[in-house]
Design an enzyme around this catalytic site. Structure first.
Site, PDB file in Angstrom:
ATOM      1  N   CYS A   1       0.804  -1.223   0.000  1.00 33.05           N
ATOM      2  CA  CYS A   1       0.000   0.000   0.000  1.00 33.05           C
ATOM      3  C   CYS A   1       0.834   1.268   0.000  1.00 33.05           C
ATOM      4  CB  CYS A   1      -0.928   0.000   1.211  1.00 33.05           C
ATOM      5  SG  CYS A   1      -0.027   0.023   2.776  1.00 33.05           S
TER       6      CYS A   1
ATOM      7  N   CYS B   1      -1.808  -4.753   7.368  1.00 33.23           N
ATOM      8  CA  CYS B   1      -1.445  -3.516   8.071  1.00 33.23           C
ATOM      9  C   CYS B   1      -0.822  -3.850   9.433  1.00 33.23           C
ATOM     10  CB  CYS B   1      -2.667  -2.631   8.261  1.00 33.23           C
ATOM     11  SG  CYS B   1      -3.668  -2.485   6.771  1.00 33.23           S
TER      12      CYS B   1
HETATM   13 FE1  FES Z   1      -1.473   0.647   4.289  1.00 31.50          FE
HETATM   14 FE2  FES Z   1      -3.171  -0.248   6.130  1.00 31.50          FE
HETATM   15  S1  FES Z   1      -3.557   0.098   4.033  1.00 31.50           S
HETATM   16  S2  FES Z   1      -1.093   0.217   6.366  1.00 31.50           S
END
Ligand code: FES
Length: 226
Positions: free
Chosen positions: A36, A107
């Site tokens: 992400c 995450c």
């Molecule tokens: Fe990147 Fe949760 S979506 S840390």
């Protein structure tokens, strides 16, 4: 559809514990997620005699789940020895939060990588870190790739049976991952996490990863994969 967060997650997200940076920290590390692009930084004060974490702070540039996990991890780590904290897995911390939505498990992995990287840095600086004498074989690669989390299911790719085969040739590691035709949108993400995990192994000279769909269509590779 809105994600369902537990009260504990909301509590730690809205009122995170131990946020900031320790001045004159004994160790600090930042980890990023190729999945992400978010980052988390941990700083630590560690007693050199007892190895007890006397203080720990974090800064997250991630989502609510990352902030909540990092916050919970700091409360669990403070007062424990680094040896105890190294045994703390992301699932345990997520459980302490009452659980996380499956799509947010990665995450919590990022948060725990950040904390453990800071500990590792402290050990390296004191000559305490010994790279495990890892023998490059299918078993060690499988063990390592348990840290690669499928972004949708929150489960690791080995447990899901997505890792089709591993081949070792000298210091080169070849891995093929097969994904369902409907979740091929996660191919880039899983490919990047896999390459990064393999490249962290000192004994791995080159990581060659190929991701294919169930029907055999090539989704992602970095060339030269058998
Ligand atoms: Fe990147 Fe949760 S979506 S840390």
């Amino acid at each position: 559809m809105a994600l369902q967060y537990t009260e504990k997650v909301i509590e730690h997200f809205t009122n995170p514990q131990n946020v900031g940076e320790i001045e004159g920290a004994d160790a600090q590390a930042t980890e990023g997620s190729p999945a992400c692009g978010d980052m988390v930084t941990f700083s630590l004060k560690i007693n050199p005699e007892t190895h007890i974490i006397e203080d720990v702070k974090f800064r997250s540039y991630g989502c609510a789940s990352n902030i909540a996990t990092a916050s919970m991890a700091t409360t669990m780590a403070k007062g424990k020895t680094i040896e105890e904290v190294k045994e703390l897995g992301h699932k345990l911390v997520a459980e302490a939060l009452g659980g996380l939505p499956a799509v947010k498990m990665h995450c919590s992995v990022l948060a725990m990588h950040g904390l453990k990287s800071a500990i590792k840095q402290w050990e390296i600086e004191r000559g305490l870190f010994e790279e495990e004498n890892i023998v490059l074989n299918e078993k060690t690669v499988k063990k390592l790739l348990r840290s690669v989390i499928h972004p949708q299911t929150g489960e690791n790719i080995v447990k899901m049976g997505l890792m089709k085969w591993v081949k070792i040739d000298g210091d080169k590691v070849f891995v093929e991952i097969s994904m369902g035709d409907t979740d091929s949108m996660f191919a880039d993400n899983i490919y990047e996490e896999t390459v990064e995990a393999l490249e962290k192994m000192k004994c791995c000279g080159q990581a060659l990863v190929k991701v294919v769909s169930n029907s055999g269509k090539l989704l992602k590779d970095n060339g030269d994969v058998l």
